[in-house]
Design a protein around this motif. Structure first.
Motif, short mmCIF file in Angstrom:
data_model
loop_
_atom_site.label_atom_id
_atom_site.label_comp_id
_atom_site.label_asym_id
_atom_site.label_seq_id
_atom_site.Cartn_x
_atom_site.Cartn_y
_atom_site.Cartn_z
N TRP A 154 -19.33 37.92 26.63
CA TRP A 154 -18.31 37.42 25.70
C TRP A 154 -18.39 38.15 24.36
O TRP A 154 -17.37 38.43 23.75
CB TRP A 154 -18.46 35.91 25.51
N GLN A 155 -19.60 38.45 23.92
CA GLN A 155 -19.75 39.15 22.63
C GLN A 155 -18.98 40.47 22.62
O GLN A 155 -18.34 40.82 21.62
CB GLN A 155 -21.23 39.43 22.36
N TYR A 156 -19.05 41.22 23.73
CA TYR A 156 -18.47 42.56 23.75
C TYR A 156 -17.08 42.61 24.37
O TYR A 156 -16.57 43.68 24.68
CB TYR A 156 -19.42 43.52 24.46
N ARG A 157 -16.44 41.46 24.51
CA ARG A 157 -15.03 41.47 24.92
C ARG A 157 -14.15 42.14 23.88
O ARG A 157 -13.13 42.76 24.20
CB ARG A 157 -14.53 40.04 25.14
N THR A 158 -14.53 41.99 22.61
CA THR A 158 -13.80 42.59 21.50
C THR A 158 -14.82 43.13 20.50
O THR A 158 -16.02 42.86 20.62
CB THR A 158 -12.91 41.54 20.79
N PRO A 159 -14.37 43.86 19.47
CA PRO A 159 -15.32 44.33 18.45
C PRO A 159 -15.91 43.20 17.61
O PRO A 159 -16.92 43.41 16.92
CB PRO A 159 -14.46 45.27 17.58
N MET A 160 -15.31 42.02 17.62
CA MET A 160 -15.80 40.89 16.84
C MET A 160 -16.78 40.08 17.68
O MET A 160 -16.48 39.74 18.82
CB MET A 160 -14.65 40.01 16.38
N TRP A 161 -17.95 39.74 17.14
CA TRP A 161 -19.05 39.17 17.92
C TRP A 161 -19.03 37.65 18.06
O TRP A 161 -19.73 37.10 18.89
CB TRP A 161 -20.38 39.54 17.28
N LEU A 162 -18.26 36.95 17.24
CA LEU A 162 -18.36 35.50 17.15
C LEU A 162 -18.34 34.81 18.50
O LEU A 162 -19.13 33.91 18.77
CB LEU A 162 -17.23 34.96 16.27
N GLN A 163 -17.42 35.22 19.39
CA GLN A 163 -17.23 34.48 20.64
C GLN A 163 -18.43 34.56 21.57
O GLN A 163 -18.55 33.75 22.50
CB GLN A 163 -15.97 34.97 21.35
#
Length: 274
Positions: A154-163
Motif C-alpha cells: 500500500w505504501q508504494y501504490r503512489t509516491p505518497m506514503w501515508l496509506q
C-alpha cells in the motif's frame, strides 16, 4: 524519570512513575493528560499510591499529532539506494494506529507485505513553535520505543506514503517514556536499538546514527506547526527492514515482533490476522 500509561485491573488507564519495581499512580488517566499540565515534571515526581498494572497502554494513547520521519538513518538510506537528504522526509500517522507494546498487531487481509521498522519515538512536553536550539531541546519530554509497522504494497501504490503507514492497530508504542536526564546523550541520546522477528535480530543500530537528531527534528517540524504536549515524533528506522532484503521478507500471522532500545524497554507484539 521512567513513566508509563498502564491498564489497570478494573479496565481503566493510569499514568504512573516507576519507583524501582513499584508503580506510583500520578493522579491522571494517561501521560497525555500529565504532559498537558504546567509543571508536569513536579507532578510526576510527587509521592502517590502504588498501583498494579494489568498491562501497558500506548505511552501516549491519544496524541494530537504523530509526525513520522522517513529515511533518517545513514545505513537505511544507503540500503534503500538513496542519497542522504538535505531535509527530513515527513509523513503522518493517526492515533487509531497505536497499540500497547505487547498488544496484537493487526495484519490486514488487504496486505501481503507487512514490514517492520524499529524506531526511537520523541515525545513533546511543552508547546513550541519555530523553536531555536535551546527551545527545541527543552520541549522534549522524553523518548520511547515505537515500531512503524508498514504495509509496503500500500505504501508504494503512489509516491505518497501515508496509506501504507497508518493502518489501525498496527503500531506498538511503549512501554516507557524516559526523560532525557536518564539517558546517555540526553536530548541527543546514544542508545542501542534492535528489532527482532521470532527471536532473530533483523535490525541493529545506535540512535546516534540519525541524520536529523531529535533536537533538529523538533526545530524543523515546529517551523511548520506548533508542537504540543503529548505530540509524538517517530524518528525513522535503521537498515534491516524486510522490504529491502533479497528476497524480500515480511511479517506473517503469528510472528512475534520485538523492538528494544537501551534504557527505554522492550516491546513484544504478536501479529494477528484481522
Amino acid at each position: 524519570m521512567k513513566l508509563a500509561t498502564i491498564r489497570t485491573l478494573d479496565g481503566s488507564t493510569r499514568a504512573v512513575r516507576a519507583d524501582g519495581d513499584t508503580l506510583i499512580d500520578l493522579g491522571v488517566a494517561d501521560l497525555g493528560e500529565l504532559l498537558a499540565r504546567p509543571g508536569w515534571t513536579e507532578v510526576a515526581a510527587q509521592d502517590g499510591p502504588a498501583v498494579v498494572a494489568a498491562g501497558f497502554a500506548p505511552v501516549v494513547p491519544n496524541p494530537g499529532k504523530i509526525v513520522c520521519v522517513g529515511l533518517n538513518y545513514r545505513n537505511h538510506i544507503l540500503e534503500m539506494g538513496r542519497q542522504l537528504p538535505e531535509h527530513p522526509t515527513l509523513f503522518a500517522k493517526y492515533t487509531e494506529a497505536l497499540i500497547g507494546p505487547n498488544d496484537e498487531i493487526q495484519r490486514p487481509a488487504e496486505s501481503d507485505q507487512v514490514d517492520w521498522e524499529a524506531e526511537l519515538a520523541i515525545v513533546i512536553g511543552r508547546p513550541v513553535r519555530r523553536a531555536g536550539e535551546d527551545e527545541a531541546a527543552a520541549a522534549i519530554a522524553g523518548f520511547a520505543v515505537l515500531n512503524d509497522v508498514t504495509m509496503r504494497d500500500w505504501q508504494y501504490r503512489t509516491p505518497m506514503w501515508l496509506q501504507g503507514k497508518t493502518w489501525e492497530a498496527s503500531t506498538p508504542f511503549g512501554p516507557w517514556l524516559v526523560t532525557p536526564d536518564e539517558l546517555p546523550g540526553g536530548v541527543r541520546p546514544s542508545l542501542e536499538l534492535t528489532g527482532a522477528v521470532d527471536g532473530e535480530v533483523v535490525q541493529r543500530a545506535n540512535t546516534a546514527d540519525l541524520v536529523f537528531d531529535p533536537v533538529a527534528l523538533v526545530r524543523y517540524i515546529s517551523t511548520i506547526v506548533t508542537l504540543k504536549p503529548g505530540d509524538v515524533i517517530a524518528s525513522g528506522t535503521p537498515g534491516g527492514v524486510g522490504h529491502a532484503r533479497k528476497p524480500a521478507r515480511y511479517l506473517a500471522e503469528g510472528s512475534v515482533l520485538t523492538t528494544e532500545i537501551e534504557g527505554l524497554g522492550r516491546s513484544e507484539a504478536k501479529v494477528a490476522r484481522c
